[in-house]
Write an enzyme that holds these catalytic residues in place. Structure first.
Site, PDB file in Angstrom:
ATOM      1  N   SER A 272      38.627  56.871   9.201  1.00  0.00           N
ATOM      2  CA  SER A 272      39.063  58.698   9.992  1.00  0.00           C
ATOM      3  C   SER A 272      39.034  59.858   8.570  1.00  0.00           C
ATOM      4  O   SER A 272      38.635  60.621   9.432  1.00  0.00           O
ATOM      5  CB  SER A 272      40.428  58.241  10.588  1.00  0.00           C
ATOM      6  OG  SER A 272      41.631  57.950   9.588  1.00  0.00           O
ATOM      7  N   LYS A 273      39.221  59.305   7.667  1.00  0.00           N
ATOM      8  CA  LYS A 273      39.577  60.522   6.622  1.00  0.00           C
ATOM      9  C   LYS A 273      37.416  61.076   6.829  1.00  0.00           C
ATOM     10  O   LYS A 273      37.575  62.265   6.148  1.00  0.00           O
ATOM     11  CB  LYS A 273      40.142  60.014   5.651  1.00  0.00           C
ATOM     12  CG  LYS A 273      41.376  59.688   5.744  1.00  0.00           C
ATOM     13  CD  LYS A 273      42.390  60.938   5.635  1.00  0.00           C
ATOM     14  CE  LYS A 273      43.207  60.309   5.813  1.00  0.00           C
ATOM     15  NZ  LYS A 273      44.520  61.543   6.768  1.00  0.00           N
ATOM     16  N   ILE A 274      36.999  60.044   6.122  1.00  0.00           N
ATOM     17  CA  ILE A 274      35.768  59.879   6.353  1.00  0.00           C
ATOM     18  C   ILE A 274      34.662  60.427   7.569  1.00  0.00           C
ATOM     19  O   ILE A 274      34.205  62.075   7.569  1.00  0.00           O
ATOM     20  CB  ILE A 274      34.826  58.791   5.725  1.00  0.00           C
ATOM     21  CG1 ILE A 274      35.345  58.481   4.341  1.00  0.00           C
ATOM     22  CG2 ILE A 274      32.882  59.043   5.632  1.00  0.00           C
ATOM     23  CD1 ILE A 274      34.484  56.699   4.015  1.00  0.00           C
TER      24      ILE A 274
END
EC number: 2.7.7.7
Length: 575
Positions: A272-274
């Site tokens: 999700s961060k990526i």
């Protein structure tokens, strides 16, 4: 202004009388009034960094040496040879080069390195002592450069051959890996087991800068935040994810995000961060973390030697927020460059009861924080290495070394300097290096090159039963400063790690201290889980019967662990 490089055939005029001496001295002649032949040995005085009065003194010594005709330096016999000295104007013609230069970088400004390796390069003390004793003394004790010690001994015109070294023989394999490792061009073979989606970092190529460097740097902020907050398992998860992304060969975009999802150590949270980074060019949590006073204070505090995450949290909890607060807490006044040396030698010295040398305390770390935070360019790393090895040669001959750490992994600048040292004698070298670390550090301290010692340890037997990571090598973690000469730029304090290893574990030490951190962690994990072995800087052993292995090259370290060779510049599995 930096001195210009002197052509090797440029004439040197150390005194007004030198031309007169050269006019009547021939290379070899027979004295009709005696029964022995006299041979003249050529001495070249390299005047770089040498005071005019010193040049005149050395010139006079050579003149006096020549006039000891009634006191031959070799016993006078019929047919014997008397050897005298004369000044020569070309380094190419010299048998001995006298210089005060003690670093390769400076010497090469005046003498080609290929020529220097064929000469005896000595300090002025060789000439002074030879004249005093009325004989040509062995050159080893007076070698000007540590890395030319053997060449100086071998090319010395003295009659004593006891110091001369035999041919390298089997040692050539021991030494060749350093130069072999300098070529970073190692493409992946078609049948290679190395692949970017491998579980272990020691089976992936991790370049210094990757196609997704921006993403890696943002994830590194979150990893650092977890570490400072004591969330070690979360920090390790981010560290593993970063190491995988470092090895991913393509720029991550929306079209190939599914490939990233299949990579090891990439969970839903990291994914999700990526995705957020791909869509917005940033990660919102990173912005929040960077705006936190607690995070900024912790980063500043842990930049001081002796302050780790636990101490940083305690300091923050006690109300400290800035470096100024820290200085008041530890009663350290803001320092200027001119004040540091004086204060370090007075109120900020904590002498170790074990070594008798000043220790680097938090107080000293605060005083030196600006200097120790500066990055070290590769040229200075090499210069410090040359100085250290030159000083070591005065204590023990035949030592070999490798600069490891970020320097070896190809970084343009380093945080500190790591040097692994051993001895070229594969049979007796262990005895040669035992206790050498403390002797070298003491000499460096006496010379004003080491100012403080953070940690010093002696050799311990390799413990094959110990389950946690253990480094039993002889080590010194110190603060080093190069000497300043004249009006040249003042040098600053640097962190220097000296690691001494017996010859049989030299290459495991080189591998273990090259890094990066995640590469080394997975190297140990691979050895244990996949091969039933234990790997550490101090050796390789088999777990079920504690059998020890002694690789003779760095490549053999990889072979023993059933790994493919990975060049040091491709071991950057961390930021």
């Amino acid at each position: 202004m930096p001195s210009s490089k002197r052509p090797s055939n440029e004439k040197l005029s150390p005194s007004p009388r030198s031309k007169r001496r050269r006019s009547y001295l021939s290379d070899t002649y027979t004295d009709a009034s005696s029964d022995f032949q006299e041979q003249s040995l050529n001495v070249f005085i390299l005047d770089a960094k040498m005071k005019p009065e010193t040049i005149e003194e050395l010139s006079s010594l050579i003149d006096n040496f020549h006039h000891f005709d009634k006191h031959p330096f070799l016993k006078e016999k019929e047919g014997s040879t008397q050897r005298q000295l004369r000044i020569c104007s070309s380094v190419k013609d010299a048998d001995v080069v006298v210089t005060v230069v003690q670093m390769r970088k400076r010497l090469e400004r005046h003498v080609d390195w290929s020529i220097a390796r064929r000469k005896a390069i000595v300090t002025p003390s060789w000439l002074r002592d030879s004249v005093t004793s009325r004989q040509l003394l062995p050159c080893g004790k007076y070698a000007a450069l540590g890395e030319l010690y053997e060449q100086t001994v071998r090319n010395c015109p003295d009659a004593d051959c006891s110091q001369k070294f035999p041919d390298a023989g089997s040692d050539s394999e021991f030494l060749q890996e350093v130069s072999e490792s300098s070529d970073p061009k190692h493409p992946i073979k078609k049948d290679s087991k190395i692949r970017y989606n491998h579980r272990y970092a020691c089976m992936r190529h991790s370049p210094l800068l990757c196609p997704n460097q921006g993403l890696v740097e943002r994830l590194a902020i979150l990893r650092r935040h977890r570490e400072l907050e004591g969330l070690d398992m979360q920090a390790l998860s981010y560290e593993r994810a970063i190491s995988v992304i470092k090895a991913f060969p393509h720029h991550i975009i929306a079209d190939n995000i599914h490939e990233v999802s299949d990579l090891p150590h990439i969970g839903q949270k990291i994914r999700s961060k990526i995705q957020e980074f791909i869509q917005h060019g940033d990660i919102s949590e990173c912005k929040n973390v960077l705006s936190e006073t607690r995070y900024r204070s912790s980063v500043d505090f842990t930049a001081i030697y002796g302050v780790g995450p636990v101490t940083a949290r305690k300091l923050y909890s006690s109300g400290l927020r800035t470096i100024n607060d820290l200085e008041k807490h530890y009663e350290v006044s803001p320092q200027t460059n001119d004040d540091i040396a004086n204060n370090l030698s007075q109120g900020y010295r904590l002498v170790s009861s074990t070594t008798g040398l000043p220790q680097l305390s938090i107080k000293v770390g605060l005083a030196l924080r600006e200097e120790l935070s500066l990055q070290i360019p590769r040229s200075e790393v090499e210069e410090i290495h040359d100085v250290v090895m030159n000083e070591l040669a005065h204590i023990r001959s035949g030592c070999v070394s490798t600069i490891t750490g970020g320097y070896r992994r190809g970084k343009a600048e380093s945080n500190d300097i790591d040097i692994v040292v051993s001895h070229k004698d594969l049979k007796c070298g262990g005895d040669q290096v035992k206790g050498l670390c403390a002797k070298l550090v003491k000499r460096l301290y006496d010379q004003g090159l080491v100012t403080h010692v953070m940690h010093m340890s002696s050799f311990r037997e390799h413990d094959t039963l110990r389950t946690t990571h253990w480094d039993s090598l002889e080590k010194a973690l110190a603060v080093f400063i190069l000497p300043s000469h004249g009006k040249e730029q003042k040098h600053v304090h640097r962190r220097l790690d000296l690691i001494f290893a017996a010859p049989e574990v030299y290459w495991t030490a080189v591998v273990g201290w090259t890094g990066s951190k995640m590469f080394e962690r997975d190297l140990r994990l691979w050895a244990k889980q996949e091969k039933g072995m234990k790997f550490g800087s101090s050796g390789i052993s088999r777990l079920h019967d504690s059998k020890l292995y002694f690789p003779k090259s760095e490549r053999e370290v990889f072979e023993l662990l059933d790994l493919e060779w990975i060049h040091p510049t491709l071991r950057n599995a961390d930021l």
